[in-house]
Write a protein that holds these residues in place. Structure first.
Motif, PDB file in Angstrom:
ATOM      1  N   LEU A  45       0.855  -1.185   0.000  1.00 34.40           N
ATOM      2  CA  LEU A  45       0.000   0.000   0.000  1.00 34.40           C
ATOM      3  C   LEU A  45       0.885   1.227   0.000  1.00 34.40           C
ATOM      4  CD1 LEU A  45      -2.863   1.215   0.236  1.00 34.40           C
ATOM      5  CD2 LEU A  45      -2.583   1.099   2.728  1.00 34.40           C
ATOM      6  N   LEU A  46       0.768   2.045  -1.043  1.00 37.30           N
ATOM      7  CA  LEU A  46       1.506   3.300  -1.109  1.00 37.30           C
ATOM      8  C   LEU A  46       0.702   4.355  -0.365  1.00 37.30           C
ATOM      9  CD1 LEU A  46       2.585   3.203  -4.868  1.00 37.30           C
ATOM     10  CD2 LEU A  46       3.874   2.445  -2.858  1.00 37.30           C
ATOM     11  N   VAL A  47       1.383   5.077   0.526  1.00 35.66           N
ATOM     12  CA  VAL A  47       0.721   6.032   1.407  1.00 35.66           C
ATOM     13  C   VAL A  47       1.380   7.397   1.241  1.00 35.66           C
ATOM     14  CG1 VAL A  47       0.070   6.525   3.782  1.00 35.66           C
ATOM     15  CG2 VAL A  47       0.288   4.147   3.033  1.00 35.66           C
ATOM     16  N   VAL A  70      12.981 -10.206  -1.586  1.00 35.16           N
ATOM     17  CA  VAL A  70      12.926  -9.011  -0.750  1.00 35.16           C
ATOM     18  C   VAL A  70      13.644  -7.850  -1.437  1.00 35.16           C
ATOM     19  CG1 VAL A  70      13.552  -8.037   1.491  1.00 35.16           C
ATOM     20  CG2 VAL A  70      12.683 -10.379   1.347  1.00 35.16           C
ATOM     21  N   ASP A  71      14.753  -8.119  -2.107  1.00 42.65           N
ATOM     22  CA  ASP A  71      15.478  -7.070  -2.825  1.00 42.65           C
ATOM     23  C   ASP A  71      14.601  -6.440  -3.913  1.00 42.65           C
ATOM     24  OD1 ASP A  71      17.683  -7.589  -1.254  1.00 42.65           O
ATOM     25  OD2 ASP A  71      18.771  -8.702  -2.800  1.00 42.65           O
ATOM     26  N   SER A  72      13.805  -7.241  -4.608  1.00 43.94           N
ATOM     27  CA  SER A  72      12.911  -6.716  -5.655  1.00 43.94           C
ATOM     28  C   SER A  72      11.871  -5.768  -5.062  1.00 43.94           C
ATOM     29  CB  SER A  72      12.202  -7.861  -6.378  1.00 43.94           C
ATOM     30  OG  SER A  72      13.129  -8.651  -7.067  1.00 43.94           O
ATOM     31  N   ILE A  73      11.315  -6.144  -3.928  1.00 46.30           N
ATOM     32  CA  ILE A  73      10.344  -5.271  -3.263  1.00 46.30           C
ATOM     33  C   ILE A  73      11.056  -4.009  -2.761  1.00 46.30           C
ATOM     34  CG2 ILE A  73       8.673  -5.081  -1.370  1.00 46.30           C
ATOM     35  CD1 ILE A  73       7.929  -7.070  -3.675  1.00 46.30           C
ATOM     36  N   GLY A  74      12.298  -4.153  -2.337  1.00 45.26           N
ATOM     37  CA  GLY A  74      13.089  -3.006  -1.891  1.00 45.26           C
ATOM     38  C   GLY A  74      13.255  -1.965  -2.981  1.00 45.26           C
ATOM     39  N   LEU A  75      13.397  -2.388  -4.238  1.00 41.57           N
ATOM     40  CA  LEU A  75      13.487  -1.431  -5.354  1.00 41.57           C
ATOM     41  C   LEU A  75      12.221  -0.593  -5.447  1.00 41.57           C
ATOM     42  CD1 LEU A  75      15.103  -3.665  -8.136  1.00 41.57           C
ATOM     43  CD2 LEU A  75      16.177  -1.763  -6.905  1.00 41.57           C
ATOM     44  N   LEU A  76      11.088  -1.244  -5.321  1.00 44.87           N
ATOM     45  CA  LEU A  76       9.803  -0.542  -5.365  1.00 44.87           C
ATOM     46  C   LEU A  76       9.710   0.469  -4.218  1.00 44.87           C
ATOM     47  CD1 LEU A  76       6.806  -0.219  -6.315  1.00 44.87           C
ATOM     48  CD2 LEU A  76       6.287  -2.063  -4.718  1.00 44.87           C
ATOM     49  N   VAL A  77      10.129   0.058  -3.030  1.00 47.36           N
ATOM     50  CA  VAL A  77      10.069   0.938  -1.857  1.00 47.36           C
ATOM     51  C   VAL A  77      10.967   2.156  -2.058  1.00 47.36           C
ATOM     52  CG1 VAL A  77      10.596   1.095   0.608  1.00 47.36           C
ATOM     53  CG2 VAL A  77       9.417  -0.919  -0.294  1.00 47.36           C
ATOM     54  N   ARG A  78      12.168   1.945  -2.569  1.00 49.53           N
ATOM     55  CA  ARG A  78      13.079   3.076  -2.798  1.00 49.53           C
ATOM     56  C   ARG A  78      12.485   4.059  -3.814  1.00 49.53           C
ATOM     57  NH1 ARG A  78      16.543  -1.033  -1.865  1.00 49.53           N
ATOM     58  NH2 ARG A  78      17.042  -1.539  -4.020  1.00 49.53           N
ATOM     59  N   GLN A  79      11.839   3.546  -4.846  1.00 47.77           N
ATOM     60  CA  GLN A  79      11.185   4.432  -5.817  1.00 47.77           C
ATOM     61  C   GLN A  79      10.047   5.212  -5.158  1.00 47.77           C
ATOM     62  OE1 GLN A  79      10.092   1.825  -9.028  1.00 47.77           O
ATOM     63  NE2 GLN A  79      12.109   1.944  -9.966  1.00 47.77           N
ATOM     64  N   ALA A  80       9.283   4.548  -4.306  1.00 50.65           N
ATOM     65  CA  ALA A  80       8.203   5.239  -3.587  1.00 50.65           C
ATOM     66  C   ALA A  80       8.766   6.341  -2.709  1.00 50.65           C
ATOM     67  CB  ALA A  80       7.401   4.231  -2.762  1.00 50.65           C
ATOM     68  N   HIS A  83       9.479   9.646  -4.174  1.00 54.14           N
ATOM     69  CA  HIS A  83       8.289  10.471  -4.415  1.00 54.14           C
ATOM     70  C   HIS A  83       7.585  10.820  -3.101  1.00 54.14           C
ATOM     71  CE1 HIS A  83       8.577  10.029  -8.761  1.00 54.14           C
ATOM     72  NE2 HIS A  83       8.904   8.770  -8.542  1.00 54.14           N
ATOM     73  N   ASP A  84       8.319  10.724  -2.002  1.00 54.42           N
ATOM     74  CA  ASP A  84       7.807  11.032  -0.660  1.00 54.42           C
ATOM     75  C   ASP A  84       6.601  10.176  -0.274  1.00 54.42           C
ATOM     76  OD1 ASP A  84       9.766  12.981  -0.149  1.00 54.42           O
ATOM     77  OD2 ASP A  84       8.591  14.483  -1.240  1.00 54.42           O
ATOM     78  N   LEU A  85       6.570   8.950  -0.753  1.00 47.58           N
ATOM     79  CA  LEU A  85       5.523   8.005  -0.375  1.00 47.58           C
ATOM     80  C   LEU A  85       6.110   6.981   0.584  1.00 47.58           C
ATOM     81  CD1 LEU A  85       3.953   7.352  -3.898  1.00 47.58           C
ATOM     82  CD2 LEU A  85       3.172   8.968  -2.144  1.00 47.58           C
ATOM     83  N   ARG A  86       5.284   6.461   1.456  1.00 46.90           N
ATOM     84  CA  ARG A  86       5.671   5.382   2.357  1.00 46.90           C
ATOM     85  C   ARG A  86       4.933   4.124   1.922  1.00 46.90           C
ATOM     86  NH1 ARG A  86       9.721   7.214   5.789  1.00 46.90           N
ATOM     87  NH2 ARG A  86       9.613   5.035   6.362  1.00 46.90           N
ATOM     88  N   CYS A  87       5.369   2.975   2.422  1.00 51.47           N
ATOM     89  CA  CYS A  87       4.764   1.704   2.049  1.00 51.47           C
ATOM     90  C   CYS A  87       4.326   0.929   3.285  1.00 51.47           C
ATOM     91  CB  CYS A  87       5.757   0.845   1.269  1.00 51.47           C
ATOM     92  SG  CYS A  87       6.313   1.594  -0.267  1.00 51.47           S
ATOM     93  N   ALA A  88       3.159   0.331   3.188  1.00 51.52           N
ATOM     94  CA  ALA A  88       2.688  -0.616   4.195  1.00 51.52           C
ATOM     95  C   ALA A  88       2.569  -1.967   3.502  1.00 51.52           C
ATOM     96  CB  ALA A  88       1.339  -0.175   4.762  1.00 51.52           C
ATOM     97  N   PHE A  89       2.819  -3.058   4.249  1.00 50.55           N
ATOM     98  CA  PHE A  89       2.881  -4.388   3.647  1.00 50.55           C
ATOM     99  C   PHE A  89       1.921  -5.362   4.312  1.00 50.55           C
ATOM    100  CE2 PHE A  89       7.198  -2.560   3.537  1.00 50.55           C
ATOM    101  CZ  PHE A  89       7.379  -2.484   2.168  1.00 50.55           C
TER     102      PHE A  89
END
Length: 137
Positions: A45-47, A70-80, A83-89
Motif C-alpha cells: 500500500l503506497l501512502v 525481498v530485494d525486488s520489493i526493496g526497489l519498489l520501496v526506494r522508488q516510492a 516520491h515522498d511516499l511510504r509503504c505498508a505491507f
C-alpha cells in the motif's frame, strides 16, 4: 476484526487516513474483502502522508522468501520514497493459522524496507499485525 467490521470495498484513495495501526488494519480489510487466498501474495500500500493512495498486488510468491524476492520489493520501496511516499505491507497466503516460518520470513524481510507501518500477515482464517516479539522468535 470480523466480517461485520469490514467496510465496503473501495479504491485506496477513497479510504480514511491512516492515523494508527487500527486504521491500517481496517484499510487492509477494506481492500481485501473476505479472507481467502488462492496463492501466496504481497500487497504493498503506497501512502502519501497518512492517506492511502494506491495498492500493488504481487501474486504467486514463494511461501518462504529468498534475498532476491525481498530485494525486488526493496526497489519498489526506494522508488516510492523518492516520491515522498511510504509503504505498508501485507503478506497473505492460503491456509490457516498458526503462522509459518515463511510468514515470519516475509515479515522479517519486509519490516526492514519501510518501518513506518507494522507488517500484517493474513491467511484464510485471520489477519494479524506482526509484533516485535514475533520478529525476534
Amino acid at each position: 476484526m470480523d466480517d461485520h467490521d469490514i467496510e465496503p470495498l473501495r479504491p485506496p484513495g477513497q479510504l480514511p487516513p491512516l492515523v494508527d495501526q487500527a486504521a491500517l488494519e481496517r484499510t487492509w480489510c477494506s481492500l481485501m474483502g473476505a479472507l481467502g487466498f488462492a496463492t501466496p501474495q504481497l500487497w504493498v500500500l503506497l501512502v502519501d502522508g497518512d492517506q492511502p493512495l494506491h495498492v500493488i498486488e504481487v501474486t504467486d510468491l514463494p511461501t518462504e522468501p529468498v534475498d532476491r524476492d525481498v530485494d525486488s520489493i526493496g526497489l519498489l520501496v526506494r522508488q516510492a520514497h523518492q516520491h515522498d511516499l511510504r509503504c505498508a505491507f501485507l503478506y497473505a497466503r492460503p491456509g490457516g493459522a498458526p503462522r509459518t516460518p515463511g510468514d515470519l520470513g516475509w515479515a522479517r524481510g519486509l519490516v526492514g524496507l519501510d518501518a513506518r507501518w507494522p507488517v500484517h500477515l493474513a491467511n484464510d482464517a485471520e489477519l494479524r499485525v506482526v509484533a516485535p516479539d514475533d520478529l525476534a522468535a
